[in-house]
Structure formats: structure tokens, C-alpha cells
Design an enzyme around this catalytic site. Structure first.
Site, PDB file in Angstrom:
ATOM      1  CB  SER A 128     -34.450  83.957  46.428  1.00 16.17           C
ATOM      2  OG  SER A 128     -34.352  83.723  47.797  1.00 16.17           O
ATOM      3  CE1 TYR A 179     -33.905  78.058  44.717  1.00 22.46           C
ATOM      4  CE2 TYR A 179     -33.384  79.129  46.802  1.00 22.46           C
ATOM      5  CZ  TYR A 179     -34.190  79.011  45.679  1.00 22.46           C
ATOM      6  OH  TYR A 179     -35.266  79.854  45.522  1.00 22.46           O
ATOM      7  CE  LYS A 237     -34.373  80.979  42.424  1.00 25.89           C
ATOM      8  NZ  LYS A 237     -35.222  80.798  41.250  1.00 25.89           N
TER       9      LYS A 237
END
Ligand code: NAD
Ligand code: UFG
Length: 339
Positions: free
Chosen positions: A124, A149, A153
Site C-alpha cells: 500500500s 495496519y 504492510k
């Protein structure tokens, strides 16, 4: 060629399965349906006229993953499975680290032992943190993430890079997505967030069908042309096609590669609301609110590397994205609904 798609019943995964099947790949989905509907598994063949394999399984379950990998012997894995709600990750860091990190480690272990060492990973633009300059190239240093979150990544990119470094038989492609929106033109698959959507487009579509009275615009005092946040919105079908191009690349045994998948253009919140109003044929009401904690002002990609090395670039514009989101939402007002 057979591709195993983790999280293939989800929003981006389902669109990618359609593009893979359209290009003649065999596709097997592994999804625990935590954030997806089984209806997707029926709709993919409805759209493509082709069968898709499906295992309702959790990527954290080693014995299941090992069984699936050995039985299916895929040539490559596209790994979408994971939890993705930014706010929830702040409340439940353990669940996010456990699902996203442990799940990926278990998947990689099962892959390694079955002899499949080709993986394409859903990363992302969040890994760039608050970018020093826009447009953001892949060389832009990764930044501090503002939530667990984002850190999953960030860490998974490192973990996959290290796995490839230790064993050059691995091929790893990290795809950094910008802001996927839109839906398949059939209106049969699309984004179906649970509860009140956190992201802008699903919220706008729910205002358009009357589930909320107005869009809350989080701040109009950013240093942007109209003061509202600017993002690189990309049609989910363009994003899905980017994965097919990444599969072509992985066949060349590229080692480790990183690509931004975005359009290279930024649009403000007010521009999105304006485009959506045009697409659905009615004014979308909105109110300016306080800034949302953790938001950055501007984020858009430099998409030239993917064009140069993958031969991929986005085809759809913002109006196309809004029109397709609206078709999906208006024909499926409750998303996939109950089983
Ligand atoms: P999604 O929630 O629609 O899809 C994820 C799928 O993974 C779901 O179908 C869910 O049921 C499944 N899943 C979750 N945990 C699992 C587990 N342990 N075992 C098996 N299946 C599991 O999300 P999406 O928007 O399609 O995103 C796909 C990927 O792309 C995610 O990794 C996400 O973090 C990443 N990503 C998404 C965005 C975005 O804005 N949508 C942006 C950047 C990156
Ligand atoms: N916004 C509003 N009102 C809303 C929702 C959002 O004004 O109800 C604004 C935000 O302030 C921001 C823009 O709309 O300026 C986009 O917000 P989103 O929540 O749709 O998307 P983000 O860019 O904040 O984050 C998304 C994903 C992240 C991912 C990132 C980059 O949620 O997981 O894109 O890919 F990391």
C-alpha cells in the site's frame, strides 16, 4: 498456468480473479470469508464463463495451506488476504499483527515446502507515510506509519525482501496500491464494506442511495488547491489488470521488484464528490468537518516505472470509476446481502 489467490473473494481479489480468468489463467481462491461473501465465488464464473477453484480456509492454518499448496501446485501466488481497516487496527493491534504477519509467514512456509516461490504481494501507498514529495516514486524512502495496519504492510515488505535475499529462487513483487475504487462493469462484483464505511467512495455511494444524509468532508484547510485531501484514485479493474501484468513479469524470474499501482493523478475530496454527483445524476450533499486524525494532505503516485517495466497503465478516469461504483451500489443497495 495456475495462480493461487489468497483473499480472492474480497474486493480487489475478486476483480483480479476475473481478469486472470479472462486472460486464460487457471485460478484457485483461498479465503476464510471473514470479509467476503460466498456469492462472489458464483459471480466470478457468471462474469467470465469460466470455473474458479475455491477453498474456504485460513492462511494461518499451516496444515490446510500445506495440503492446498501440495494438491494444487500453483505456479504463483497473489496474496491479498489480510485485515485492512485502519481504525480497527489501532483498537486491535494484536489481531492485525497476528492475521497479517502470522498469516503471511504460514503461507510462505507452505509455499516454500511445496516448491512454489513466486509471490505477488498487496502492499500500500501507506508505507510511504507522509511523503516528502509528490508524485511518489518507488525510490521515495518509506515513512513512519500511523497505525498497526500500515506497519503490517511495512514489515511484510521487509520479510518478503529478506526471504528473497536468502534464497534467490524466490521471486517477489511488491505492489503498492494507491486508492482503489469502482467496480466491475457487469455490476455483479464490487466493494461491500461491513458497517459504516471508513473510506471516502463507499461513504459517498451510501449517501447517494440515502443510507446517510451527507458526506463528512474531513478538513478543508489542507495545503491543496481546494483545501481538501488529495488522493490517487484508481479503478479496481485497472488495478486488477496490473496484477496480470505482474504475473507476466514474475515469469521472467525478476528477483525482487516493487511497483506503484496508481494513475499518477490526484483528485480532491470535493472533486470526487463532484464527479460522483455527475455519475449518479444528483447532487451529493456534504458538510465540512474537522480533519481526521492521521490523514495526510496529498498522496499520488509516479506511475512511470510500472508503465516502463510492466507495460501497464491505468485506462479509466475518475468519472468511469464513479459511474461503475454507482452501478454496483444502485443495483446491489445492500452489497452481497445475506447468503
Ligand atoms: P478485502 O477485505 O475485500 O479482501 C481481503 C480478503 O482476505 C477478504 O475476502 C477476507 O475474507 C480475506 N482474509 C482475511 N484474512 C484472511 C485469512 N487469515 N485467511 C484467509 N482469508 C483471509 O480487502 P481488499 O480491499 O480487497 O484488499 C486486498 C488487499 O489489498 C489487502 O491485503 C489490503 O490490505 C490491500 N490493500 C487494499 C487497499 C484498499 O484501499 N482496498 C489499499 C492498499 C492495499
Ligand atoms: N475522507 C472524507 N470523508 C470520509 C472519508 C474520507 O473526507 O468519510 C477523505 C480523507 O480525509 C482523505 C480522502 O477522503 O482525504 C481519502 O480517504 P480514504 O479513507 O478513502 O483513503 P485514505 O487515503 O485515507 O486511505 C486508503 C486506505 C489505506 C491505504 C491508503 C493508500 O484506507 O488503507 O488508502 O492506499 F493505505
Amino acid at each position: 498456468m495456475k495462480i493461487l489467490v489468497t483473499g480472492g473473494a474480497g474486493y480487489i481479489g475478486s476483480h483480479t480473479c476475473v481478469e486472470l480468468l479472462d486472460e486464460g489463467y487457471e485460478v484457485v481462491i483461498v479465503d476464510n470469508l471473514y470479509n467476503a461473501s460466498k456469492k462472489v465465488i458464483r459471480r466470478i464464473p457468471q462474469i467470465t464463463g469460466k470455473n474458479v477453484g475455491f477453498y474456504e480456509a485460513d492462511i494461518r492454518d499451516y496444515s490446510q495451506m500445506s495440503h492446498i499448496m501440495n494438491k494444487e501446485q500453483p505456479d504463483a501466488v497473489i496474496h491479498f488476504a489480510g485485515l485492512k481497516a485502519v481504525g480497527e487496527s489501532v483498537e486491535k493491534p494484536l489481531a492485525y499483527y497476528e492475521n497479517n504477519i502470522s498469516g503471511t509467514l504460514t503461507l510462505c512456509k507452505a509455499m516454500q515446502e511445496s516448491g512454489c516461490k513466486n509471490i505477488i504481494f498487496s502492499s500500500s501507498a501507506t508505507v510511504y507515510g507522509n511523503p516528502a514529495v509528490v508524485p511518489i516514486t518507488e525510490q521515495c524512502p518509506k515513512g513512519a506509519c500511523t497505525n498497526p495496519y500500515g506497519w503490517t504492510k511495512h514489515m511484510l515488505e521487509q520479510i518478503l525482501t529478506d526471504i528473497q535475499k536468502a534464497d534467490p529462487d524466490w521471486n517477489v513483487i511488491l505492489l503498492r496500491y494507491f486508492n482503489p475504487i469502482g467496480a466491475h462493469k457487469s455490476g455483479l462484483i464490487g466493494e461491500d464494506p461491513k458497517g459504516i464505511p471508513n473510506n471516502l467512495l463507499p461513504y459517498v455511494t451510501q449517501v447517494a442511495i440515502g443510507k446517510h444524509p451527507y458526506v463528512r468532508v474531513f478538513g478543508n484547510d489542507y495545503e491543496t488547491p481546494d483545501g481538501t485531501g488529495v488522493r490517487d484514485y484508481i479503478h479496481v479493474v485497472d488495478l486488477a489488470k496490473g496484477h496480470v501484468k505482474a504475473i507476466d513479469k514474475i515469469k521472467e524470474h525478476p528477483g525482487i521488484k516493487i511497483y506503484n499501482l496508481g494513475t499518477g493523478k490526484g483528485y480532491s475530496v470535493l472533486e470526487v464528490i463532484g464527479a460522483f454527483s455527475k455519475a449518479c445524476g444528483k447532487e451529493i450533499p456534504y458538510r465540512i468537518m474537522e480533519r481526521r486524525a492521521g490523514d495526510i494532505a496529498i498522496c499520488y503516485s509516479d506511475a512511470t516505472l510500472a508503465k516502463k517495466e510492466l507495460g501497464w497503465e491505468a485506462q479509466f478516469d475518475l468519472l468511469d470509476m464513479c459511474r461503475d461504483s454507482w452501478r454496483w451500489q444502485s443495483t446491489n443497495p445492500d452489497g452481497y446481502g445475506e447468503e
